[in-house]
Design a protein around this motif. Sequence first.
Motif, PDB file in Angstrom:
ATOM      1  N   LYS A 219      43.138  32.573  36.683  1.00  0.00           N
ATOM      2  CA  LYS A 219      44.931  32.481  37.896  1.00  0.00           C
ATOM      3  C   LYS A 219      44.758  33.571  38.612  1.00  0.00           C
ATOM      4  O   LYS A 219      45.885  33.696  39.753  1.00  0.00           O
ATOM      5  CB  LYS A 219      45.574  31.728  37.445  1.00  0.00           C
ATOM      6  N   HIS A 239      41.917  26.615  45.010  1.00  0.00           N
ATOM      7  CA  HIS A 239      42.146  26.295  43.717  1.00  0.00           C
ATOM      8  C   HIS A 239      41.435  24.641  43.278  1.00  0.00           C
ATOM      9  O   HIS A 239      41.580  23.687  44.187  1.00  0.00           O
ATOM     10  CB  HIS A 239      43.683  26.095  43.318  1.00  0.00           C
ATOM     11  N   LYS A 265      40.629  17.199  37.557  1.00  0.00           N
ATOM     12  CA  LYS A 265      39.370  17.121  38.743  1.00  0.00           C
ATOM     13  C   LYS A 265      38.115  17.994  37.768  1.00  0.00           C
ATOM     14  O   LYS A 265      36.977  17.839  38.328  1.00  0.00           O
ATOM     15  CB  LYS A 265      40.374  18.492  38.463  1.00  0.00           C
ATOM     16  N   ASP A 286      36.941  24.751  38.906  1.00  0.00           N
ATOM     17  CA  ASP A 286      38.511  24.951  39.145  1.00  0.00           C
ATOM     18  C   ASP A 286      38.220  25.909  40.100  1.00  0.00           C
ATOM     19  O   ASP A 286      39.684  25.382  41.145  1.00  0.00           O
ATOM     20  CB  ASP A 286      39.059  25.869  37.951  1.00  0.00           C
TER      21      ASP A 286
HETATM   22 MN    MN Z   1      43.340  25.027  36.834  1.00  0.00          MN
END
Ligand code: MN
Length: 597
Positions: A219, A239, A265, A286
């Motif tokens: 991230k 994302h 997801k 991701d």
């Molecule tokens: Mn994520």
Amino acid sequence: MISVSNKALDAWIKEVAEMCKPDNVYLCDGSQEEYDKMIQITVDAGSATPLKKRPGCYLFRSHPSDVARAEKRTFIASKNREDAGPTNNWIDPDELKATMGALYDGCMKGRTMYVIPFSMGPIGSYISKIGVEITDSPYVVINMRIMTRIGTEVLKSLGDGEFVRCLHSVGKPLAPGEKDLSWPCVPNVDEKYISHFPEERMIWSYGSGYGGNALLGKKCFALRIAGVQARDEGWLAEHMLILKLTDSDGKFHYICGAFPSACGKTNLAMLEPSFPGWKVETIGDDISWMKFGDDGRLYAINPEAGFFGVVPGTSMQSNPNAMKQIMTNTIFTNVGLTDDGDVWWEGSGIPAPDHLIDWQGNDWTPDCGRLAAHSNARFTTPANQCAVIAPEWEDPAGVPISAILVGGRRKTTIPLVNESLDWSHGIFLGSIMGSEITTADITDKVGQVRRDPFAMLPFVGYHMGDYLQHLLNIGKKTDASKLPRIYFVNWFRKNDEGKFIWPGFGDNSRVLKWIVERISGTGKAVSTPIGNMPAPGAIDTDGINVSAGDMEELLKVDKEAWLAEIVSIKENYKSYGDRLPPELSAQLDALEKRLNG
Ligand code: MN
Ligand code: SAT
């Protein structure tokens, strides 16, 4: 002291070593031997437990203070406070460097400092970027080798080029002879720092060893810093999962999808479609980096090389492919350890054993009232072990994206699927997505919608309003016909009895099927005030327990609910102040007019 030929890197390594004062400095080559050595170090230190039932798999248990991304301690230290925007924590960069410099001073005493050159994306791809993480955690080295491409090849590809500086320390120096902890970190959450210096393309992380706080390629780099690079260079760092959907005629499309946490997801990225002959293959679960190709289309790569997935809830029903993938060469963090040397977690679909050791290292029995696995327990597993990984997942050219899905977890209002009218309308839909706040969020706002534009709330490294403007600008860089179409989806509608109306999981492929039919020009739609919706019967419900009445409910445009939604969106938009893109307020006004028209 090691030395490398990239002068800026060489100088930075020396500068960090002088500040952090490690006993040794080690340059990672990325080899299997090196990985095995790192594993051995963590086993010998009592941090890792080999799992007898799963070859090449190890269990780690974190400190109870260090179990997830620390959003409150995540900072965007841009030069101007306004540039961090209303959704980020800001500290003046000079002040933050002074505070953290004092913490870093001597923080690696008694430890080895590992230098990890890593590539986000296939080495040498025009979409990829290189970073170097300096860390004092062998756990980080192990996980970075799974999650990214690391080592000598990356250094060669870097040459004299630029790289993102990623500095990480667990913040626990060792006195001579002091025995290490099994999960060293700074236990006081308020002394952890996950800091980003966007103008300098630099990350400084201190005090945590867990996930996105410590694996800085994920991230911190691939979304927050890369997002700033993408804004400046005219591309996208999102994302989003990336999947390849092939129909029974062998025609295929690549689709990206943005979903907040707890929306399945990873499961969608590896879904087993419910139609014979149809196939979903995974490119990424991701993050998606997208650049324009020479043909004017957006091409995506998965910048990562592994999956860092939530373990609890992963089962043969929710994700059979992941279940198979994590049988070998996987790092588990914070799950239960069974007496016969396997792992167990809640929602695995496997009956609980009578006894195990829980994620905190304590005896656990099914009636003890505690969780065996922490709710954010994770697996770290190589992407190339995924049975449904697409053969082209590492293609340096990327894959052309035909559609982007956006969506959250909404009981009401938001229909099963809704096609945007054009790119700007799609960005509008992405800007209003979000999930209802649940009791798990421990707040007094249960039921209210937490808006999470493009699932980027904690991951935009600059002003959210500017981010949405950047997305709108991307749509003006090519012919409208070459842009991916944007779809607003919601798998989570509930009926009056509180039951999910849509079966979800593999049956979400029924919605994907309609989407590719739309892209191919055969899918039937009706025009509504909120967008284009599937015509009656256009979504195949053969073989599932969803009645025509259910479908009507799932695809209804509830005018009153949407008008209430508009009030809440206006409130949310106010927080962007004068950086709210005018196009988005125009979209909102146009929606209101269409609903009332
Ligand atoms: Mn994520
Ligand atoms: O810990 S990570 O940031 O990698 C995963 C997440 O919290 O989204």
